[in-house]
Design an enzyme around this catalytic site. Structure first.
Site, short mmCIF file in Angstrom:
data_model
loop_
_atom_site.label_atom_id
_atom_site.label_comp_id
_atom_site.label_asym_id
_atom_site.label_seq_id
_atom_site.Cartn_x
_atom_site.Cartn_y
_atom_site.Cartn_z
N GLU A 4 65.85 24.39 68.41
CA GLU A 4 64.69 24.42 69.31
C GLU A 4 64.68 23.18 70.19
O GLU A 4 64.25 23.22 71.33
CB GLU A 4 63.42 24.47 68.44
CG GLU A 4 62.12 24.50 69.21
CD GLU A 4 60.95 24.10 68.34
OE1 GLU A 4 61.14 23.31 67.39
OE2 GLU A 4 59.83 24.57 68.62
N ASP B 238 53.01 20.73 72.84
CA ASP B 238 52.13 20.33 71.76
C ASP B 238 53.00 19.77 70.64
O ASP B 238 53.78 20.51 70.07
CB ASP B 238 51.25 21.49 71.28
CG ASP B 238 52.00 22.84 71.24
OD1 ASP B 238 52.99 23.02 71.97
OD2 ASP B 238 51.58 23.70 70.45
#
Ligand SMILES: *[C@@H]1O[C@H](CO)[C@@H](O)[C@H](O)[C@H]1NC(C)=O
Ligand SMILES: *[C@@H]1O[C@H](CO)[C@@H](O)[C@H](O)[C@H]1NC(C)=O
Ligand SMILES: *[C@@H]1O[C@H](CO)[C@@H](O)[C@H](O)[C@H]1NC(C)=O
Length: 590
Positions: A538, A340
């Site tokens: 990340e 997402d």
């Protein structure tokens, strides 16, 4: 005899040996459902979270989130209640009445301050009890700088350990967190609770760091969640109740059992693993070319609670409430995929991946990796049944795996592209856009193994055609720069893992060489970013050796669970080979 006959004969001999062995094992058949601590009880039913009226939907959530009190929408839904949900709702109704239902932003801020505590207070930092200073993988690393990095990464586990306060277990309705029995390793940054698919790479990293007890504790948490809730939500918060994530629990158990040889753990987990598998097979299926395949979806209504005002904003392109609701569902289905957001989920009017979030049609796209992972689940469950000596069940799950493999071959394999592709159910056509997950069947071996040579040629052509070997910072998630975080130029550790391990599994010399080159490059580029910033990210940047990523809904996140897990596994795998001297920027050894 021709080649097929030889194969058939070999197969028959193999099967006979296998079934003799299984019959021998059958004497020690374990009654896993009766004795397992992880049995699905008759009372297991969809979990009714009392805190959902605050954190998942309803007027309080709407009023507070639309006031945009905090820079990150996730902040509010992670704040603790000061009274029960029922009492808080009463307070809220009285508050709204006192403000003629039109409170100012300041009024709402005061209401929140009066009724909610700090976010994140339900968790204490926890030092894993099985953490050791120098796990064996460190000794496998030749280069002194990489060796120190391995030591640093092992240290970071202590910063990412979290344990729930006693009060969470006593008064769960005061929190949005889902109580679990054991401490966890969290991703880091804004992600202060466990996440489902992240945990697969975290757990593998823990296993290589010899933290078997912590890894097992996290797996037991997930097993207990399936027992209580029937499936594993996206992350450890009640507001994720309508969606899951790529189902990797079965693979987590397999990783643990491969490390520990604790077959009983696998056998005891079988009932829960079957339950989760059936949940996906029963609740995620779509029809494509006459085959059953799985797609991502969500069962809740409304915007994502943790990104509420953002979703309301994009829904303004739609006129009716029904159309807005469909839009929310597409966004939440994309969140279930873990990607997402990405142009991967856009289907615009002309059937391409152009557009923006309003073009998200996730539920109408058959994703390669979800089906590959479900195939893998069925194979692993069959393997665990064979450990239990349960031949009927083993055969049943082998058959399920075979059916999924046939559907993947018939619908997702694309001869022209030379690779697997997602399938567009609206336009009834393959989506010829690169995503690393297109190669995920290699990772889980969801293809006809004798075809490996042919597949290797095709896939290496596909890699060349898409110039995937040309990026100094790793293989990007897509080749389209949309501004979404799962698009170009961002690179993600789990996706590098799927590519590199997949090519390695394929086993041809050419595929193995590409695998090793990409694996080395990833380790070196991550190290370069670490050397400059002393952080693990990340996501990273394909265009720059040592670059780290940005874009999307929130700022740069460091920590970071899955990135660390992948690097620890690959320092183990490549540590003897890689040296930092004599390398060029693309990470090749000279
Ligand atoms: C999912 O499938 C199970 C059967 O495996 C069924 O009992 C359950 O109601 C389904 N849940 C949803 C939310 O559709
Ligand atoms: C599809 O539509 C978009 C605009 O929505 C346009 O930018 C793109 O070029 C079109 N692609 C094709 C193949 O027609
Ligand atoms: C997204 O695309 C739609 C339809 O083309 C357009 O109306 C809308 O303004 C776009 N939104 C953004 C944020 O660009």
């Amino acid at each position: 005899m021709n080649l097929t006959q030889v194969f058939t004969l070999m197969l028959m001999i193999l099967c006979t040996c296998l079934s003799v062995e299984l019959q021998a094992n059958a004497k020690t058949l374990i009654e896993f459902s009766k004795d397992s601590p992880y049995a699905i009880t008759k009372n297991s039913k969809a979990y009714d979270f009392p805190a959902c009226q605050i954190y998942c939907y309803g007027p309080l959530l709407h009023t507070v989130q639309m006031a945009k009190l905090f820079p990150d929408s996730k902040t509010f839904v992670d704040m603790k209640l000061k009274a029960t949900p029922e009492k808080t709702m009463e307070e809220f109704e009285a508050f709204m009445a006192s403000k003629n239902n039109t409170p100012s932003r300041d009024d709402i801020l005061q209401f929140v301050q009066a009724n909610f505590g700090e976010k994140g207070t339900e968790l204490d930092v926890w030092t894993p009890d099985d953490w050791t200073e120098r796990p064996d993988f460190i000794e496998l690393i030749r280069d002194p700088d990489l060796k120190q990095w391995g030591i640093d990464l092992n240290n970071i586990w202590k910063e990412l350990g979290r344990k729930m306060k006693e009060d969470v277990h006593k008064n769960p309705e005061y929190y949005s967190i889902i109580p679990v029995p054991n401490p966890v390793i969290v991703p880091g940054g804004r992600f202060i609770e466990f996440y489902y698919w992240d945990s697969y790479w975290i757990i593998r990293g823990l296993l290589y760091s010899e933290m078997l007890h912590t890894a097992r504790g996290m797996i037991e948490n997930f097993l207990s969640i399936v027992q209580r809730i029937g499936f594993i939500p996206n992350g450890g918060r009640v507001y994720y109740w309508g969606r899951s994530q790529p189902p990797l629990l079965t693979a987590m158990v397999k990783s643990y059992v491969d490390f520990t040889k604790d077959d009983l753990f696998a056998i005891n987990a079988l009932e829960v693993l079957e339950h989760e598998f059936e949940y996906f097979m029963n609740n995620h299926t779509v029809q494509a070319k006459g085959y059953n395949l799985a797609a991502y979806r969500d069962t809740s209504t409304g915007p994502r609670p943790e990104s509420y005002s953002e979703d309301v904003e994009t829904s303004k392109s739609f006129e009716t409430d029904a159309a807005k609701e469909e839009h929310y569902s597409e966004l939440k289905a994309a969140a279930e995929s873990g990607m997402d957001f990405s142009s991967r989920w856009f289907i615009s009017a002309n059937g391409t991946n152009s557009g923006n979030l309003t073009n998200a049609k996730t539920r109408s796209i058959v994703p390669v990796e979800l089906n590959a992972i479900l195939y893998w689940n069925a194979k692993i469950i069959a393997e665990f049944h064979s450990k239990a000596g349960n031949i009927d069940k083993m055969t049943e799950y082998e058959t399920k795996a075979k059916k999924i493999q046939e559907a993947i071959q018939a619908v997702l394999w694309n001869e022209d592209a030379g690779c697997w592709l997602d399938y567009d159910l609206i336009n009834e056509k393959p989506r010829d856009y690169f995503v690393p997950t297109n190669l995920s069947p290699l990772w889980v071996k969801a293809y006809n193994i004798p075809d490996a040579e042919r597949i290797s040629k095709s896939v290496l052509n596909y890699i060349a055609k898409n110039k995937l070997d040309s990026f100094p910072g790793g293989v990007p998630n897509t080749l389209l720069q949309s501004g979404e975080q799962w698009d170009f130029p961002n690179v993600w550790a789990p996706m590098q893992y799927i590519l590199v391990e997949g090519l390695d599994n394929l086993g041809t010399p050419e595929a193995k060489e590409m695998s090793k080159r990409w694996g080395h490059r990833w380790v070196k580029s991550n190290f370069e970013a670490y050397r400059e910033t002393l952080s693990m990210f990340e996501k990273y940047d394909a265009e720059k050796f040592g670059g780290h990523g940005g874009g999307g809904e929130y700022g740069v996140q460091t920590g970071f669970g899955w990135s660390n897990g992948v690097i620890i596994e690959w320092l183990t795998k490549y540590g003897r080979q890689i040296t930092l001297s004599n390398t060029d920027a693309a990470g090749e050894n000279a």
